[in-house]
Write a protein that holds these residues in place. Structure first.
Motif, PDB file in Angstrom:
ATOM      1  N   LYS A 107       0.833  -1.204   0.000  1.00 42.60           N
ATOM      2  CA  LYS A 107       0.000   0.000   0.000  1.00 42.60           C
ATOM      3  C   LYS A 107       0.871   1.258   0.000  1.00 42.60           C
ATOM      4  CE  LYS A 107      -3.955   0.120   2.391  1.00 42.60           C
ATOM      5  NZ  LYS A 107      -4.951  -0.119   3.473  1.00 42.60           N
ATOM      6  N   ARG A 108       2.011   1.154   0.690  1.00 47.72           N
ATOM      7  CA  ARG A 108       2.931   2.300   0.693  1.00 47.72           C
ATOM      8  C   ARG A 108       3.456   2.554  -0.724  1.00 47.72           C
ATOM      9  NH1 ARG A 108       8.369   2.314   1.807  1.00 47.72           N
ATOM     10  NH2 ARG A 108       8.234   0.219   2.680  1.00 47.72           N
ATOM     11  N   PHE A 109       3.851   1.500  -1.438  1.00 45.96           N
ATOM     12  CA  PHE A 109       4.348   1.689  -2.811  1.00 45.96           C
ATOM     13  C   PHE A 109       3.293   2.374  -3.683  1.00 45.96           C
ATOM     14  CE2 PHE A 109       6.600  -2.671  -2.189  1.00 45.96           C
ATOM     15  CZ  PHE A 109       7.595  -2.068  -1.438  1.00 45.96           C
ATOM     16  N   MET A 110       2.044   1.903  -3.532  1.00 44.61           N
ATOM     17  CA  MET A 110       0.981   2.453  -4.380  1.00 44.61           C
ATOM     18  C   MET A 110       0.695   3.904  -4.012  1.00 44.61           C
ATOM     19  SD  MET A 110      -1.776  -0.650  -4.570  1.00 44.61           S
ATOM     20  CE  MET A 110      -1.507  -2.098  -3.614  1.00 44.61           C
ATOM     21  N   LYS A 111       0.734   4.175  -2.702  1.00 42.60           N
ATOM     22  CA  LYS A 111       0.379   5.520  -2.239  1.00 42.60           C
ATOM     23  C   LYS A 111       1.426   6.555  -2.659  1.00 42.60           C
ATOM     24  CE  LYS A 111      -1.656   7.734   1.726  1.00 42.60           C
ATOM     25  NZ  LYS A 111      -1.775   7.769   3.173  1.00 42.60           N
ATOM     26  N   VAL A 112       2.683   6.106  -2.700  1.00 39.33           N
ATOM     27  CA  VAL A 112       3.769   7.024  -3.068  1.00 39.33           C
ATOM     28  C   VAL A 112       3.529   7.620  -4.453  1.00 39.33           C
ATOM     29  CG1 VAL A 112       6.204   7.015  -3.758  1.00 39.33           C
ATOM     30  CG2 VAL A 112       5.542   6.029  -1.585  1.00 39.33           C
ATOM     31  N   GLU A 230      12.549   3.591 -19.725  1.00 36.19           N
ATOM     32  CA  GLU A 230      11.574   4.660 -19.562  1.00 36.19           C
ATOM     33  C   GLU A 230      11.458   5.110 -18.104  1.00 36.19           C
ATOM     34  OE1 GLU A 230       7.978   4.046 -22.221  1.00 36.19           O
ATOM     35  OE2 GLU A 230       7.147   4.317 -20.213  1.00 36.19           O
ATOM     36  N   THR A 231      11.205   6.401 -17.875  1.00 37.30           N
ATOM     37  CA  THR A 231      11.137   6.897 -16.494  1.00 37.30           C
ATOM     38  C   THR A 231       9.856   7.687 -16.208  1.00 37.30           C
ATOM     39  OG1 THR A 231      12.327   8.886 -17.134  1.00 37.30           O
ATOM     40  CG2 THR A 231      13.640   7.080 -16.221  1.00 37.30           C
ATOM     41  N   ALA A 232       8.794   7.432 -16.981  1.00 40.20           N
ATOM     42  CA  ALA A 232       7.528   8.141 -16.707  1.00 40.20           C
ATOM     43  C   ALA A 232       7.132   7.876 -15.262  1.00 40.20           C
ATOM     44  CB  ALA A 232       6.442   7.654 -17.656  1.00 40.20           C
ATOM     45  N   GLN A 233       6.663   8.936 -14.582  1.00 37.77           N
ATOM     46  CA  GLN A 233       6.413   8.801 -13.141  1.00 37.77           C
ATOM     47  C   GLN A 233       5.013   8.265 -12.869  1.00 37.77           C
ATOM     48  OE1 GLN A 233       8.716  10.057 -10.472  1.00 37.77           O
ATOM     49  NE2 GLN A 233      10.080   9.614 -12.175  1.00 37.77           N
ATOM     50  N   ASP A 234       4.636   7.148 -13.450  1.00 38.29           N
ATOM     51  CA  ASP A 234       3.316   6.607 -13.141  1.00 38.29           C
ATOM     52  C   ASP A 234       3.442   5.475 -12.114  1.00 38.29           C
ATOM     53  OD1 ASP A 234       4.257   4.451 -14.577  1.00 38.29           O
ATOM     54  OD2 ASP A 234       3.298   5.111 -16.421  1.00 38.29           O
ATOM     55  N   ILE A 235       2.291   4.887 -11.761  1.00 38.17           N
ATOM     56  CA  ILE A 235       2.302   3.888 -10.684  1.00 38.17           C
ATOM     57  C   ILE A 235       3.141   2.678 -11.072  1.00 38.17           C
ATOM     58  CG2 ILE A 235       0.877   2.249  -9.420  1.00 38.17           C
ATOM     59  CD1 ILE A 235      -1.044   4.263  -8.888  1.00 38.17           C
ATOM     60  N   MET A 236       3.013   2.253 -12.340  1.00 35.59           N
ATOM     61  CA  MET A 236       3.767   1.072 -12.756  1.00 35.59           C
ATOM     62  C   MET A 236       5.267   1.313 -12.573  1.00 35.59           C
ATOM     63  SD  MET A 236       3.746  -0.879 -16.410  1.00 35.59           S
ATOM     64  CE  MET A 236       2.278  -1.839 -16.386  1.00 35.59           C
ATOM     65  N   TYR A 237       5.704   2.498 -12.968  1.00 38.26           N
ATOM     66  CA  TYR A 237       7.119   2.837 -12.835  1.00 38.26           C
ATOM     67  C   TYR A 237       7.546   2.785 -11.366  1.00 38.26           C
ATOM     68  CZ  TYR A 237      11.386   5.612 -12.731  1.00 38.26           C
ATOM     69  OH  TYR A 237      12.661   6.040 -12.498  1.00 38.26           O
ATOM     70  N   HIS A 238       6.716   3.356 -10.481  1.00 45.11           N
ATOM     71  CA  HIS A 238       7.063   3.348  -9.053  1.00 45.11           C
ATOM     72  C   HIS A 238       7.153   1.926  -8.516  1.00 45.11           C
ATOM     73  CE1 HIS A 238       7.358   7.423  -7.619  1.00 45.11           C
ATOM     74  NE2 HIS A 238       6.425   7.749  -8.486  1.00 45.11           N
ATOM     75  N   HIS A 428      -6.663  -1.165   6.966  1.00 46.12           N
ATOM     76  CA  HIS A 428      -7.153  -1.487   5.615  1.00 46.12           C
ATOM     77  C   HIS A 428      -7.791  -0.288   4.927  1.00 46.12           C
ATOM     78  CE1 HIS A 428      -6.180  -5.703   5.712  1.00 46.12           C
ATOM     79  NE2 HIS A 428      -6.589  -5.721   6.974  1.00 46.12           N
ATOM     80  N   ARG A 429      -7.594   0.894   5.494  1.00 48.78           N
ATOM     81  CA  ARG A 429      -8.224   2.083   4.920  1.00 48.78           C
ATOM     82  C   ARG A 429      -7.839   2.248   3.447  1.00 48.78           C
ATOM     83  NH1 ARG A 429      -8.913   7.167   3.842  1.00 48.78           N
ATOM     84  NH2 ARG A 429     -10.213   8.503   5.159  1.00 48.78           N
ATOM     85  N   CYS A 430      -8.745   2.890   2.706  1.00 49.20           N
ATOM     86  CA  CYS A 430      -8.529   3.095   1.271  1.00 49.20           C
ATOM     87  C   CYS A 430      -7.322   4.005   1.021  1.00 49.20           C
ATOM     88  CB  CYS A 430      -9.773   3.751   0.697  1.00 49.20           C
ATOM     89  SG  CYS A 430      -9.774   3.873  -1.077  1.00 49.20           S
ATOM     90  N   ILE A 431      -6.500   3.642   0.052  1.00 54.82           N
ATOM     91  CA  ILE A 431      -5.424   4.554  -0.369  1.00 54.82           C
ATOM     92  C   ILE A 431      -5.845   5.316  -1.621  1.00 54.82           C
ATOM     93  CG2 ILE A 431      -3.387   3.326   0.543  1.00 54.82           C
ATOM     94  CD1 ILE A 431      -3.442   2.487  -2.720  1.00 54.82           C
ATOM     95  N   GLY A 432      -7.033   4.979  -2.142  1.00 56.18           N
ATOM     96  CA  GLY A 432      -7.463   5.592  -3.398  1.00 56.18           C
ATOM     97  C   GLY A 432      -8.386   6.783  -3.210  1.00 56.18           C
TER      98      GLY A 432
END
Ligand code: HEM
Length: 486
Positions: A107-112, A230-238, A428-432
């Motif tokens: 969740k931390r990775f996704m939230k970043v 590629e270095t686009a700063q999207d979630i997949m890249y993170h 389990h709170r939402c990160i979205g």
């Protein structure tokens, strides 16, 4: 008689039922909020019912929300409940198919990746997706018409979310094969799969095939991106460039599975919420006009392209999302397995480990004690000094002062004893939440610019709720009369 004679005084009262395994499954399943309301009147805030043979203890109200959602990790557990549904859909080693500590890191990775800077780039992407959808969709051709809004909002949600969160390369594949594959994945989320998730049924075979195919599409994309440097700063890249605390890099298959989880987590809740927003606006053309006027007053009458910063200048537009989630939170029941006997503070009850706990924050969100005229959808109530303003509710200022806790994915409010928790609480709170707000506010603002809505019969009626899937949504067809603004 057995239910009355063998009642354990240390357990919450049991909802009366005729048949052992079925219990209250049908009355609960047809209309969960009605079921909660009726039994709360009879038994108080804490009671037990039989759901598919399982003793399920509901605890509603702010205290109940806190008891369940802020439960200690040794006491309550989400993965034991959800994994049978989510693992075949998301894939292995992510979310509920791993220890909780690993989920907290994920969740931390996704939230970043969900930063203000990212949101700034998302608003134009979402705006363009909406306007181009409205232009090219046959149901919106001409000056006016009638449309069943739910499938349209489902498409707008998937196009906007996939483009913003997963990049153009993935978004473009939704016009070809990805939409059908996600549709097959979706079938894994039907409630019947709590029991039949393992069965070699046609829809489960399609689910498994879709999971493998979608995961491969993401893994191939990851490898191509790596090769291109590629270095686009999207979630997949993170995610591709994240490491767990023990030093291991996140493997590609976990990145792929998290991408599926992210899209699926947001899709149903956001698409249901945006459909409800449109249904509600059609029942209140006055509010739709006020929203249009708000944009003219605060952004200028030529209505320039929307920017992230503009959203904060549109308080009524923000309140639309808040008020819609108050009455139509798509997740009506949040469940936890009980791992050790849990005494309920201030009562004689102890919840044993063979019970499941069920939190339903929607009950307090429509309770007169906190929200005057609770059944009235009135977005303006979220503005200070409105006669229908919530009575005791944590506003943002209070929330900022509140004690925070870090479960591993950033700080969240420690107290969850709030009557309004559409995004859950605790570990389990939402990160979205912020992404959903940006997405829903942008979609609403664009639709308001394009159309006037009303109910087909001109009334202020609102359609009922469909509780047949895990995420509640408007019953279909949810027909809306639309007219283009000139
Ligand atoms: C968790 C609601 C949108 C990702 C949750 C939970 C709720 C919720 C109630 C807690 C579930 C539980 O405690 O068992 C909503 C609503 C949304 C929304 C109402 C939109 C209106 C999104 C979006 C994303 C997302 C857009 C992804 C970008 C997640 C994730 C979790 C979560 C990863 C964590 C699950 C866990 O830790 O067990 N959401 N959500 N949600 N949501 Fe959302």
């Amino acid at each position: 008689l057995k239910q009355v004679l063998f009642k354990n005084p240390n357990e919450p009262p049991m909802v009366f039922h005729w048949f052992p395994i079925i219990g209250s499954t049908i009355t609960y399943g047809m209309d969960p909020p009605k079921f909660f309301d009726e039994n709360r009147k009879k038994h108080g805030d804490c009671f037990t019912f039989i759901l598919l043979g399982k003793k399920t203890t509901v605890y509603v109200g702010p205290k109940g929300n806190d008891f369940i959602l802020n439960g200690k990790i040794r006491d309550v557990n989400a993965e034991d409940i959800y994994t049978v549904l989510t693992t075949p859909v998301f894939g292995k080693d992510v979310v509920y198919d791993c220890p909780n500590a690993k989920l907290m890191e994920q969740k931390r990775f996704m939230k970043v990746a969900l930063t203000t800077e990212a949101f700034r780039s998302y608003v134009p992407i979402i705006s363009d997706e909406v306007t181009s959808y409205l232009k090219r969709t046959p149901d919106f051709k001409g000056q006016s018409g009638v449309v069943n809004i739910c499938p349209k909002m489902a498409q707008i949600t998937i196009f906007t979310a996939s483009h913003a969160l997963q990049g153009k390369e993935i978004r473009d594949q939704f016009d070809e094969k990805l939409a059908d594959l996600y549709h097959d994945l979706d079938m894994g989320f039907s409630p019947i799969n709590f029991m039949l998730h393992w069965a070699p049924l046609p829809w489960n075979n399609r689910r498994d095939h879709a999971q493998r195919t979608v995961a491969k599409i993401y893994m191939d994309t990851i490898q191509r991106r790596r090769a291109r440097g590629e270095t686009a700063q999207d979630i997949m890249y993170h995610l591709m460039n994240s490491s767990y605390k023990n030093g291991t890099k996140v493997p590609d298959h976990e990145v792929a599975h998290m991408m599926i989880a992210l899209l699926m987590a947001g899709q149903h809740s956001s698409s249901s919420t945006s459909s409800w927003i449109m249904v509600r606006l059609a029942s209140r053309p006055d509010v739709m006009e006020a929203l249009y006027q708000e944009q003219i007053d605060n952004l200028g009458k030529d209505l320039p392209p929307l920017k992230y910063e503009d959203l904060a200048k549109l308080p009524l537009n923000q309140a639309i999302v808040k008020e819609t989630l108050r009455l139509h939170a798509p997740i009506h029941s949040i469940m936890r397995a009980v791992k050790s006997p849990m005494p309920v503070p201030g009562t004689k009850y102890v919840i044993p480990t063979d019970h499941v706990l069920l939190a339903a924050p929607g009950v307090s969100a429509s309770d007169e004690q906190y929200f005057p005229q609770p059944d009235k959808w009135e977005p303006a109530r979220w503005q200070k000094d409105h006669p229908l303003a919530p009575t005791i509710i944590r506003n943002e200022e209070i929330e900022e002062e509140e004690e925070k806790i870090d479960y591993g994915y950033g700080l969240v409010s420690k107290g969850s004893a709030s009557p309004y928790l559409p995004f859950g609480a605790g570990r389990h709170r939402c990160i979205g939440e912020q992404f959903a707000n940006v997405q829903l506010q942008t979609i609403t603002a664009e639709i308001v610019r394009a159309f006037k809505f009303r109910n087909v019969d001109g009334s202020d009626k609102v359609i009922g709720t469909d509780y047949a899937s895990l995420f509640s949504r408007p019953l279909e067809p949810a027909n809306i009369y639309w007219e283009r603004r000139n």
